[in-house]
Design an enzyme around this catalytic site. Structure first.
Site, short mmCIF file in Angstrom:
data_model
loop_
_atom_site.label_atom_id
_atom_site.label_comp_id
_atom_site.label_asym_id
_atom_site.label_seq_id
_atom_site.Cartn_x
_atom_site.Cartn_y
_atom_site.Cartn_z
N LYS A 108 0.65 -1.47 0.10
CA LYS A 108 -0.18 0.12 0.06
C LYS A 108 0.84 1.44 0.47
CE LYS A 108 -2.09 -1.19 3.70
NZ LYS A 108 -1.46 -2.44 4.35
N ARG B 296 -9.99 1.07 8.70
CA ARG B 296 -9.22 -0.54 9.33
C ARG B 296 -10.38 -1.94 10.34
NH1 ARG B 296 -3.40 0.25 8.75
NH2 ARG B 296 -2.26 -1.69 9.58
N ARG C 252 12.55 -5.98 5.08
CA ARG C 252 12.37 -4.69 5.59
C ARG C 252 12.39 -4.62 6.94
NH1 ARG C 252 7.16 -1.23 4.99
NH2 ARG C 252 6.91 -2.37 6.54
N ARG D 194 11.44 0.28 11.72
CA ARG D 194 10.06 -0.03 12.57
C ARG D 194 9.82 -1.72 13.40
NH1 ARG D 194 4.92 0.45 8.12
NH2 ARG D 194 4.05 -1.20 9.34
N ARG E 241 0.22 -9.63 13.56
CA ARG E 241 -0.66 -7.72 12.06
C ARG E 241 -1.32 -9.03 11.23
NH1 ARG E 241 4.67 -5.39 11.09
NH2 ARG E 241 3.75 -4.41 9.36
P1 AP5 Z 1 4.92 -1.55 1.72
O1 AP5 Z 1 4.62 -0.95 0.85
O2 AP5 Z 1 4.74 -1.04 3.02
O3 AP5 Z 1 3.26 -2.48 2.60
P2 AP5 Z 1 2.29 -1.83 3.13
O4 AP5 Z 1 0.56 -2.60 2.13
O5 AP5 Z 1 2.28 -0.53 3.36
O6 AP5 Z 1 2.63 -2.51 4.36
P3 AP5 Z 1 2.93 -1.92 5.92
O7 AP5 Z 1 4.02 -2.48 6.93
O8 AP5 Z 1 3.37 0.14 5.73
O9 AP5 Z 1 1.09 -2.12 6.48
P4 AP5 Z 1 0.50 -1.93 7.73
O10 AP5 Z 1 -0.58 -1.85 7.27
O11 AP5 Z 1 1.36 -2.84 8.81
O12 AP5 Z 1 0.94 -0.45 8.69
P5 AP5 Z 1 0.76 0.64 8.76
O13 AP5 Z 1 1.38 1.19 9.06
O14 AP5 Z 1 -0.25 1.25 8.26
O15 AP5 Z 1 5.88 -2.63 2.07
C1 AP5 Z 1 6.31 -3.79 2.40
C2 AP5 Z 1 7.45 -4.22 1.78
O16 AP5 Z 1 7.55 -4.38 0.87
C3 AP5 Z 1 8.55 -3.13 1.83
O17 AP5 Z 1 9.61 -3.40 2.01
C4 AP5 Z 1 8.27 -2.80 0.24
O18 AP5 Z 1 9.54 -1.99 -0.44
C5 AP5 Z 1 7.89 -3.95 -0.55
N1 AP5 Z 1 7.42 -4.57 -1.27
C6 AP5 Z 1 6.41 -3.87 -1.64
N2 AP5 Z 1 6.15 -3.99 -2.74
C7 AP5 Z 1 6.74 -5.27 -3.29
C8 AP5 Z 1 6.41 -6.15 -5.03
N3 AP5 Z 1 5.81 -5.54 -4.98
N4 AP5 Z 1 7.66 -6.80 -4.09
C9 AP5 Z 1 8.36 -6.78 -2.99
N5 AP5 Z 1 8.05 -6.34 -2.19
C10 AP5 Z 1 7.52 -5.19 -2.39
O19 AP5 Z 1 0.08 0.14 9.99
C11 AP5 Z 1 0.87 -0.21 11.44
C12 AP5 Z 1 0.36 -0.67 12.62
O20 AP5 Z 1 0.09 1.12 12.18
C13 AP5 Z 1 -0.69 -1.13 12.98
O21 AP5 Z 1 0.07 -2.28 12.54
C14 AP5 Z 1 -1.48 -0.58 13.74
O22 AP5 Z 1 -0.91 -0.69 15.36
C15 AP5 Z 1 -1.47 1.05 13.25
N6 AP5 Z 1 -2.26 2.04 12.56
C16 AP5 Z 1 -2.29 1.45 11.42
N7 AP5 Z 1 -3.72 2.56 11.11
C17 AP5 Z 1 -4.18 2.54 11.87
C18 AP5 Z 1 -5.86 2.21 11.54
N8 AP5 Z 1 -6.79 3.12 11.05
N9 AP5 Z 1 -6.75 1.68 12.44
C19 AP5 Z 1 -6.30 1.17 13.90
N10 AP5 Z 1 -4.65 0.71 14.04
C20 AP5 Z 1 -3.89 1.65 13.19
#
Ligand code: AP5
Length: 191
Positions: A14, A89, A128, A134, A146
């Site tokens: 994402k 979410r 990552r 992180r 997660r």
């Molecule tokens: P990346 O692009 O970062 O993927 P992502 O889907 O954004 O993954 P995240 O880890 O950021 O998602 P998340 O939902 O856990 O985190 P968030 O910050 O929202 O890619 C991941 C890796 O893969 C990278 O290294 C990238 O280079 C690689 N990659 C990408 N595309 C690729 C491909 N095609 N091939 C190979 N490799 C690839 O949330 C973190 C925490 O915050 C949550 O756990 C929760 O505690 C809290 N939080 C956030 N939002 C909320 C909410 N709305 N409600 C409640 N808690 C929340």
């Protein structure tokens, strides 16, 4: 206004795709994960509490993230549209977002969901975790927690948008550019 949700489990790409999409379509990127990490970096009371929850792979309370999104919408009155990443979410967050957008006389146009197998998600996040700051990426148990939270609480969001015929599923495996082309093609038919 063109508002879209980029949806998918942790590690589905994402954030990676959001960066390319905002550059191409001129949308304002709203990532609750980034907003929370900024609070953590500034060591605000909210950030300190949020970090404890994020380090366990659990969700921060709905009212906290809804408040952040509400402030971000208000702070960007001239945006052409918003790209929501990592929000909503839970079903409650999705309903709150609809209400906030309705107040601004706009709505979600489409929810694009990236589909990636669990082992590939774990591989990407552990990789990552070797280099990023992180802390929720360094431990496989937390990564799997997660993903479990995504299945137990977040897939309800996709069902919510499906009921309005706004959910589109895309293959989230392949190269970053291939996936970007798939997403762009879906957006272009709706602009
Ligand atoms: P990346 O692009 O970062 O993927 P992502 O889907 O954004 O993954 P995240 O880890 O950021 O998602 P998340 O939902 O856990 O985190 P968030 O910050 O929202 O890619 C991941 C890796 O893969 C990278 O290294 C990238 O280079 C690689 N990659 C990408 N595309 C690729 C491909 N095609 N091939 C190979 N490799 C690839 O949330 C973190 C925490 O915050 C949550 O756990 C929760 O505690 C809290 N939080 C956030 N939002 C909320 C909410 N709305 N409600 C409640 N808690 C929340």
């Amino acid at each position: 206004m063109f508002n879209l949700i980029l949806f998918g489990p942790p590690g589905s790409g994402k954030g990676t795709q959001s960066e390319k999409l905002i550059a191409k379509y001129g949308l304002k990127h709203l990532s609750t994960g980034d907003l929370l990490r900024s609070e953590i970096a500034q060591q605000t009371p909210l950030g300190i509490e949020a970090k404890k929850i994020m380090d366990k792979g659990q969700l921060v309370p709905d009212e906290v993230v809804i408040g952040m999104i509400s402030s971000s919408l208000d702070a960007n009155p001239d945006a052409k549209g918003f790209l929501f990443d990592g929000f909503p979410r839970t079903a409650a967050q999705a309903e709150a977002l609809d209400k906030l957008l309705k107040l601004k006389k706009t709505e979600i146009k489409v929810m694009l969901a990236l589909e990636v197998g669990e082992e590939e998600l774990v591989r990407r996040l552990l990789k990552r975790g070797e280099t990023s700051s992180r802390s929720d990426d360094t431990n496989e148990t937390v990564i799997r927690a997660r993903i479990a939270v995504y299945h137990s609480k977040t897939t309800a969001v996709a069902e919510y948008y499906k009921s309005f015929d706004k959910a589109v599923y895309l293959k989230g495996e392949g190269t970053v550019d291939e996936i970007f082309e798939r997403i762009s093609a879906e957006i272009d038919t709706r602009l």
